[in-house]
Design a protein around this motif. Structure first.
Motif, PDB file in Angstrom:
ATOM      1  N   GLN A   1      -9.072  -7.797   5.809  1.00 53.98           N
ATOM      2  CA  GLN A   1      -9.598  -8.697   5.416  1.00 53.98           C
ATOM      3  C   GLN A   1     -10.921  -8.396   5.990  1.00 53.98           C
ATOM      4  O   GLN A   1     -11.278  -7.952   6.988  1.00 53.98           O
ATOM      5  CB  GLN A   1      -9.035 -10.007   5.972  1.00 53.98           C
ATOM      6  CG  GLN A   1      -7.860 -10.339   5.159  1.00 53.98           C
ATOM      7  CD  GLN A   1      -7.108 -11.482   5.691  1.00 53.98           C
ATOM      8  OE1 GLN A   1      -7.524 -12.267   6.461  1.00 53.98           O
ATOM      9  NE2 GLN A   1      -5.928 -11.828   5.227  1.00 53.98           N
TER      10      GLN A   1
ATOM     11  N   SER B   1       0.817  -1.269  -0.108  1.00 55.51           N
ATOM     12  CA  SER B   1       0.033   0.153   0.078  1.00 55.51           C
ATOM     13  C   SER B   1       0.975   1.246  -0.117  1.00 55.51           C
ATOM     14  O   SER B   1       2.301   1.241   0.186  1.00 55.51           O
ATOM     15  CB  SER B   1      -1.043  -0.128   1.124  1.00 55.51           C
ATOM     16  OG  SER B   1      -0.225   0.001   2.232  1.00 55.51           O
TER      17      SER B   1
ATOM     18  N   GLU C   1     -15.503  -3.734   1.803  1.00 56.65           N
ATOM     19  CA  GLU C   1     -14.491  -3.964   0.943  1.00 56.65           C
ATOM     20  C   GLU C   1     -13.077  -4.187   1.537  1.00 56.65           C
ATOM     21  O   GLU C   1     -12.456  -3.314   2.157  1.00 56.65           O
ATOM     22  CB  GLU C   1     -14.591  -3.175  -0.260  1.00 56.65           C
ATOM     23  CG  GLU C   1     -15.921  -3.202  -0.931  1.00 56.65           C
ATOM     24  CD  GLU C   1     -15.831  -2.098  -1.953  1.00 56.65           C
ATOM     25  OE1 GLU C   1     -14.704  -2.115  -2.767  1.00 56.65           O
ATOM     26  OE2 GLU C   1     -16.613  -1.392  -2.361  1.00 56.65           O
ATOM     27  N   PRO C   2     -12.291  -5.292   1.256  1.00 61.29           N
ATOM     28  CA  PRO C   2     -10.938  -5.558   1.750  1.00 61.29           C
ATOM     29  C   PRO C   2      -9.966  -4.451   1.199  1.00 61.29           C
ATOM     30  O   PRO C   2      -9.058  -3.971   1.997  1.00 61.29           O
ATOM     31  CB  PRO C   2     -10.658  -6.987   1.213  1.00 61.29           C
ATOM     32  CG  PRO C   2     -11.930  -7.587   0.953  1.00 61.29           C
ATOM     33  CD  PRO C   2     -12.522  -6.558   0.382  1.00 61.29           C
ATOM     34  N   ARG C   3      -9.943  -4.083  -0.172  1.00 56.51           N
ATOM     35  CA  ARG C   3      -8.992  -3.109  -0.783  1.00 56.51           C
ATOM     36  C   ARG C   3      -9.584  -1.773  -1.048  1.00 56.51           C
ATOM     37  O   ARG C   3      -9.023  -1.267  -1.814  1.00 56.51           O
ATOM     38  CB  ARG C   3      -8.247  -3.647  -1.748  1.00 56.51           C
ATOM     39  CG  ARG C   3      -7.423  -4.935  -1.362  1.00 56.51           C
ATOM     40  CD  ARG C   3      -6.327  -5.350  -2.550  1.00 56.51           C
ATOM     41  NE  ARG C   3      -5.735  -6.190  -2.471  1.00 56.51           N
ATOM     42  CZ  ARG C   3      -4.421  -6.099  -1.879  1.00 56.51           C
ATOM     43  NH1 ARG C   3      -3.814  -4.833  -1.464  1.00 56.51           N
ATOM     44  NH2 ARG C   3      -3.837  -7.189  -1.610  1.00 56.51           N
ATOM     45  N   ARG C   4     -10.526  -1.163   0.000  1.00 61.09           N
ATOM     46  CA  ARG C   4     -10.920   0.009  -0.607  1.00 61.09           C
ATOM     47  C   ARG C   4     -10.082   1.208   0.067  1.00 61.09           C
ATOM     48  O   ARG C   4      -9.225   1.073   0.938  1.00 61.09           O
ATOM     49  CB  ARG C   4     -12.602   0.135   0.403  1.00 61.09           C
ATOM     50  CG  ARG C   4     -12.160   0.294   1.493  1.00 61.09           C
ATOM     51  CD  ARG C   4     -13.816   0.703   2.109  1.00 61.09           C
ATOM     52  NE  ARG C   4     -13.601   0.841   3.654  1.00 61.09           N
ATOM     53  CZ  ARG C   4     -13.486   2.334   4.040  1.00 61.09           C
ATOM     54  NH1 ARG C   4     -13.557   3.355   3.251  1.00 61.09           N
ATOM     55  NH2 ARG C   4     -13.554   2.383   5.413  1.00 61.09           N
ATOM     56  N   LYS C   5     -10.363   2.220  -0.573  1.00 59.84           N
ATOM     57  CA  LYS C   5      -9.414   3.559  -0.160  1.00 59.84           C
ATOM     58  C   LYS C   5      -9.861   3.848   1.158  1.00 59.84           C
ATOM     59  O   LYS C   5     -11.158   4.041   1.316  1.00 59.84           O
ATOM     60  CB  LYS C   5      -9.795   4.495  -1.281  1.00 59.84           C
ATOM     61  CG  LYS C   5      -8.728   4.668  -2.669  1.00 59.84           C
ATOM     62  CD  LYS C   5      -9.390   5.625  -3.429  1.00 59.84           C
ATOM     63  CE  LYS C   5      -9.165   6.880  -3.031  1.00 59.84           C
ATOM     64  NZ  LYS C   5      -9.234   8.091  -4.068  1.00 59.84           N
TER      65      LYS C   5
ATOM     66  N   ASN D   1      -4.834   0.783  -1.467  1.00 55.20           N
ATOM     67  CA  ASN D   1      -4.394  -0.570  -1.713  1.00 55.20           C
ATOM     68  C   ASN D   1      -3.868  -1.376  -0.379  1.00 55.20           C
ATOM     69  O   ASN D   1      -3.300  -2.367  -0.504  1.00 55.20           O
ATOM     70  CB  ASN D   1      -3.089  -0.739  -2.620  1.00 55.20           C
ATOM     71  CG  ASN D   1      -3.129  -2.244  -3.518  1.00 55.20           C
ATOM     72  OD1 ASN D   1      -4.123  -2.668  -3.553  1.00 55.20           O
ATOM     73  ND2 ASN D   1      -2.002  -2.343  -3.913  1.00 55.20           N
ATOM     74  N   ALA D   2      -4.329  -0.835   0.633  1.00 56.32           N
ATOM     75  CA  ALA D   2      -4.251  -1.661   2.155  1.00 56.32           C
ATOM     76  C   ALA D   2      -5.259  -2.665   2.303  1.00 56.32           C
ATOM     77  O   ALA D   2      -6.484  -2.404   1.804  1.00 56.32           O
ATOM     78  CB  ALA D   2      -4.201  -0.611   3.070  1.00 56.32           C
ATOM     79  N   GLU D   3      -5.067  -3.804   2.531  1.00 54.09           N
ATOM     80  CA  GLU D   3      -6.055  -4.946   2.793  1.00 54.09           C
ATOM     81  C   GLU D   3      -6.263  -5.318   4.071  1.00 54.09           C
ATOM     82  O   GLU D   3      -5.411  -5.449   5.143  1.00 54.09           O
ATOM     83  CB  GLU D   3      -5.729  -6.114   1.903  1.00 54.09           C
ATOM     84  CG  GLU D   3      -6.347  -7.190   2.218  1.00 54.09           C
ATOM     85  CD  GLU D   3      -5.863  -8.821   1.439  1.00 54.09           C
ATOM     86  OE1 GLU D   3      -6.641  -9.572   1.318  1.00 54.09           O
ATOM     87  OE2 GLU D   3      -4.749  -8.717   1.086  1.00 54.09           O
TER      88      GLU D   3
END
Length: 161
Positions: free
Chosen positions: A74, A57, A85-89, A70-72
């Motif tokens: 889970q 990220s 959503e796992p990879r939302r802004k 791009n931070a995940e």
């Protein structure tokens, strides 16, 4: 059942959720800053379980706001249909003065904002340690590793000798 503030996160007592170890190798971090992060409830629950990844990220200044991209984090099993959503802004919370300083630093050639650590502070709030960094070239990475290895070997020799 609600988790307590002093409860351990995945066996840790310091509140650390995720660490970006690769950033110290890939970048030369010049300045660090602690930023708050806007999360929804299921994201906080997932972080308390230690289920996050910030390795790939970065942070970006867009339209006068700082965003973590791009931070995940889970999904949380107990949230069902109200999950995130796992990879939302995600919006990062910094003061206006800090934001203007960061945007000026990024405008310089080769600078970027990288997340270093994601953790819970003493008050139980999720915080992100971000750093203003310059990308390292391949020879710089090798030189940095050689210095680190030599320091480690020197410490071993001094301890044994």
């Amino acid at each position: 059942m609600a988790t307590k503030k002093n409860e351990q996160i995945k066996g840790r007592t310091d509140g650390l959720v995720a660490e970006n170890r690769r950033s110290r190798r890939e970048y030369s971090v010049e300045d660090t800053l602690e930023a708050g992060i806007m999360l929804v409830g299921s994201e906080v629950k997932s972080l308390r379980e230690g289920r996050a990844n910030i390795a790939e990220s970065y942070a970006s200044v867009e339209q006068g706001e700082l965003w973590l991209i791009n931070a995940e984090i889970q999904t949380y099993g107990g949230a069902n249909r109200f999950n995130h959503e796992p990879r939302r802004k995600r919006k990062l919370l910094v003061s206006r003065r800090e934001l203007s300083k960061l945007s000026q630093e990024v405008e310089r050639a080769g600078r970027t904002i990288v997340p270093l650590k994601l953790y819970f502070n003493d008050k139980g709030r999720a915080k992100l340690l971000i750093g203003v960094a310059t990308g390292r070239k391949a020879h710089d990475k090798r030189e940095h590793e050689a210095k680190r290895d030599w320091a480690r070997d020197k410490a071993r020799i001094m301890k044994a000798g």
